[in-house]
Design a protein around this motif. Structure first.
Motif, PDB file in Angstrom:
ATOM      1  N   PHE A   1      -0.963  -4.710  -5.384  1.00  0.00           N
ATOM      2  CA  PHE A   1      -1.213  -4.956  -6.800  1.00  0.00           C
ATOM      3  C   PHE A   1      -1.778  -3.671  -7.389  1.00  0.00           C
ATOM      4  O   PHE A   1      -2.752  -3.118  -6.873  1.00  0.00           O
TER       5      PHE A   1
ATOM      6  N   ALA B   1      -4.727  -2.249  -5.107  1.00  0.00           N
ATOM      7  CA  ALA B   1      -5.476  -3.318  -4.448  1.00  0.00           C
ATOM      8  C   ALA B   1      -4.504  -3.976  -3.471  1.00  0.00           C
ATOM      9  O   ALA B   1      -3.585  -4.675  -3.882  1.00  0.00           O
ATOM     10  N   SER B   2      -4.715  -3.684  -2.193  1.00  0.00           N
ATOM     11  CA  SER B   2      -3.828  -4.267  -1.176  1.00  0.00           C
ATOM     12  C   SER B   2      -4.199  -5.720  -0.962  1.00  0.00           C
ATOM     13  O   SER B   2      -5.360  -6.095  -1.078  1.00  0.00           O
ATOM     14  N   PHE B   3      -3.222  -6.512  -0.680  1.00  0.00           N
ATOM     15  CA  PHE B   3      -3.530  -7.882  -0.281  1.00  0.00           C
ATOM     16  C   PHE B   3      -2.572  -8.320   0.809  1.00  0.00           C
ATOM     17  O   PHE B   3      -1.485  -7.783   0.960  1.00  0.00           O
ATOM     18  N   SER B   4      -3.055  -9.270   1.581  1.00  0.00           N
ATOM     19  CA  SER B   4      -2.292  -9.724   2.744  1.00  0.00           C
ATOM     20  C   SER B   4      -2.413 -11.236   2.826  1.00  0.00           C
ATOM     21  O   SER B   4      -3.239 -11.836   2.131  1.00  0.00           O
TER      22      SER B   4
END
Lengths: 101, 425
Positions: free
Chosen positions: B343, B363-366
């Motif tokens: 993101f 903004a990494s997300f998993s």
């Protein structure tokens, strides 16, 4: 080089938001991921390993976010309460001591 | 219809008709053939073998196959690429008690009901530590695949399998479980010439959604757009669970929700499941997934960052690099490699790391991070997680998870099994 810290992300639900506002600590939250509020509680590598050992469902997301996730909600509530009490995010030592007791 | 699978071999179902099976079981029982009751792990793989998910395997591996898999990443023929051992274990005590010998025909049962015939051609031992090192690249039993390897009993049986009694796939999985032959018929019905597989064991967030959309657009290439000539197959791995994982029911129904609620057109999207206990073998599992999805009839397979990995055992792109080590033409499926989708607050969207120039703001997300958000009682924003998918998780928690969307000990004890083997009548 500064020691790498691994955050425990405390996501702010309505209940937690009410407590933060009551304590006047709204500035402690940051907004990420299109508007989610979070308090990131930093842990050292040693603290991270202890947490992962004590709580088998917890997971260190090594591949993407490098954060400690999937701690049970009531455990996160305990950490959150310590943050409010101390008005600081540096609470992992105190949290671990209370758990190890 | 072309039914050619991995290794260029025709997919052959090793499943006996009901009448033939009834007759065969009666004969075997009259002849007092040896019987063995199998556990869930083995029953799952017997089903996979019998329907051709593991084609060209026709049964459990012999020692020569396992050694070739470990040393050369091929089957014993030295040509067919294969990366994960498919083995049937048995203890010395069980072997002695059952009296099973090489070349015996054994009647396998599951939950006490006739299930399959096992033609034993090899009885052998393995150095499990060596297998672990060669397949998983570690001997640490913290690695779930290594742990499974160490839990094997001390002897192994190799030989062909014939299914006598097809599984009854229970709700809500019934409509999502398609055999390789059924899968290919479905693709034909939909008119798909290009089928991109998305491997998953997760509830989808928008990072997954964009990964699929990116792969679709990339692979569609210069095909005519007069009608949809390609589609995305979400093939969820349904198998052994660990506490804290999403419950299986949530995985399959939430994946399907992406089509149901229009995030993908229904005519280019299909959700199915395959029974498989993830080994988390990273690069080796990526190769296995490619072989398996070839058998399903897919033409392309997506491999994201850290495909099928666990902890820090593999570099995030090991599962990409391993494909360059394979001899040309050894796979009949095209890998599609992806970097991260993250993101970006500047672009204000989920975007591809290979395109976005705001790396310092990302903004990494998993899946793990999203799980954590949901566990904390927070509904993620729709740009990160679709509200219909969130609602489906909550519905599944109530309907199937005893109030919890995540696997608990209670769920493991009380859940309805994914499949049952009923009495053969």
């Amino acid at each position: 080089m500064a020691e790498e810290k691994f955050p425990i992300n405390i996501w702010i639900n309505e209940e937690r938001l009410a407590k933060i506002q009551a304590a006047g600590l709204a500035d402690m939250c940051k907004e990420v991921l299109a508007g989610l509020k979070v308090i990131a509680v930093p842990a050292t590598a040693e603290q991270r390993d202890k947490i992962l050992k004590i709580f088998p469902t917890a997971k260190f997301d090594a591949a993407t976010t490098r954060s400690i996730e999937n701690l049970p909600r009531q455990i996160k509530d305990q950490i959150f309460d310590l943050v409010i009490e101390n008005k600081s995010v540096d609470v992992v030592d105190e949290f671990l001591k209370s758990v190890e007791k | 219809m072309e039914m050619i699978g991995h290794g260029g071999k025709e997919i052959v179902e090793r499943v006996m008709s009901k009448d033939a099976a009834l007759k065969r079981v009666a004969e075997m029982q009259a002849a007092k053939v040896k019987t063995l009751d199998v556990r869930l792990q083995m029953a799952t793989e017997i089903i996979d073998i019998a329907y051709g998910f593991f084609s060209p395997l026709e049964g459990f591996m012999t020692k020569a196959d396992v050694e070739a898999v470990c040393n050369n990443m091929t089957l014993a023929d030295g040509k067919t690429v294969w990366s994960i051992p498919i083995v049937f274990d048995i203890s010395s005590e069980e072997l002695e008690k059952s009296g099973i010998k090489q070349y015996d025909e054994v009647l396998l049962t599951y939950t006490g009901n006739p299930f399959a015939i096992f033609d034993i051609t090899d009885i052998f031992t393995l150095d499990v530590k060596e297998v672990a090192m060669k397949v998983y690249g570690t001997t640490e039993d913290k690695h779930p695949g290594v742990k499974r390897t160490y839990q094997y009993k001390d002897k192994f049986l190799g030989g062909k399998i014939t299914l006598l009694n097809p599984p009854k796939i229970n709700e809500p999985f019934t409509k999502y479980w398609l055999t390789p032959k059924q899968m290919r018929e479905k693709f034909k019905e939909k008119g798909w010439e290009m089928i991109i597989n998305h491997q998953t064991r997760n509830v989808p967030h928008t990072g997954h959604e964009w990964l699929m959309k990116g792969a679709y657009l990339g692979a569609y290439g210069s095909m005519m757009v007069d009608k949809p000539r390609g589609g995305i197959l979400v093939n969820a791995m349904i198998g052994e669970k660990r506490p804290g994982d999403y419950i299986d029911e949530a995985i399959i129904l939430c994946q399907d929700a992406q089509g149901k609620y229009g995030y993908f057109r229904e005519d280019i999207f299909l959700t199915t499941c395959t029974l498989w206990d993830m080994r988390y073998a990273g690069p080796k599992e990526a190769i296995f997934h490619a072989c398996l999805r070839t058998n399903l009839g897919c033409t392309h397979h997506m491999f994201g960052r850290d495909h099928a990995g666990v902890g820090t055992y593999y570099d995030p792109y090991d599962a990409h690099r391993i494909f360059s080590k394979l001899p040309e033409g050894s796979l009949r499926i095209k890998p599609i490699f992806n970097l991260d989708w993250w993101f970006c607050p500047v672009c204000d969207e989920v975007t591809y790391s290979g395109l976005c120039g705001h790396k310092d703001k990302k903004a990494s997300f998993s899946g793990t991070l999203i799980r954590s958000i949901i566990q904390d009682g927070v509904k993620p924003p729709r740009r990160i997680f679709r509200p219909e998918v969130f609602d489906m998780i909550m519905e599944c928690a109530e309907k199937y998870g005893f109030g919890n969307a995540f696997v608990t000990e209670d769920y493991l004890k009380r859940r309805q099994p994914v499949f049952t083997i009923e009495p053969l009548q």
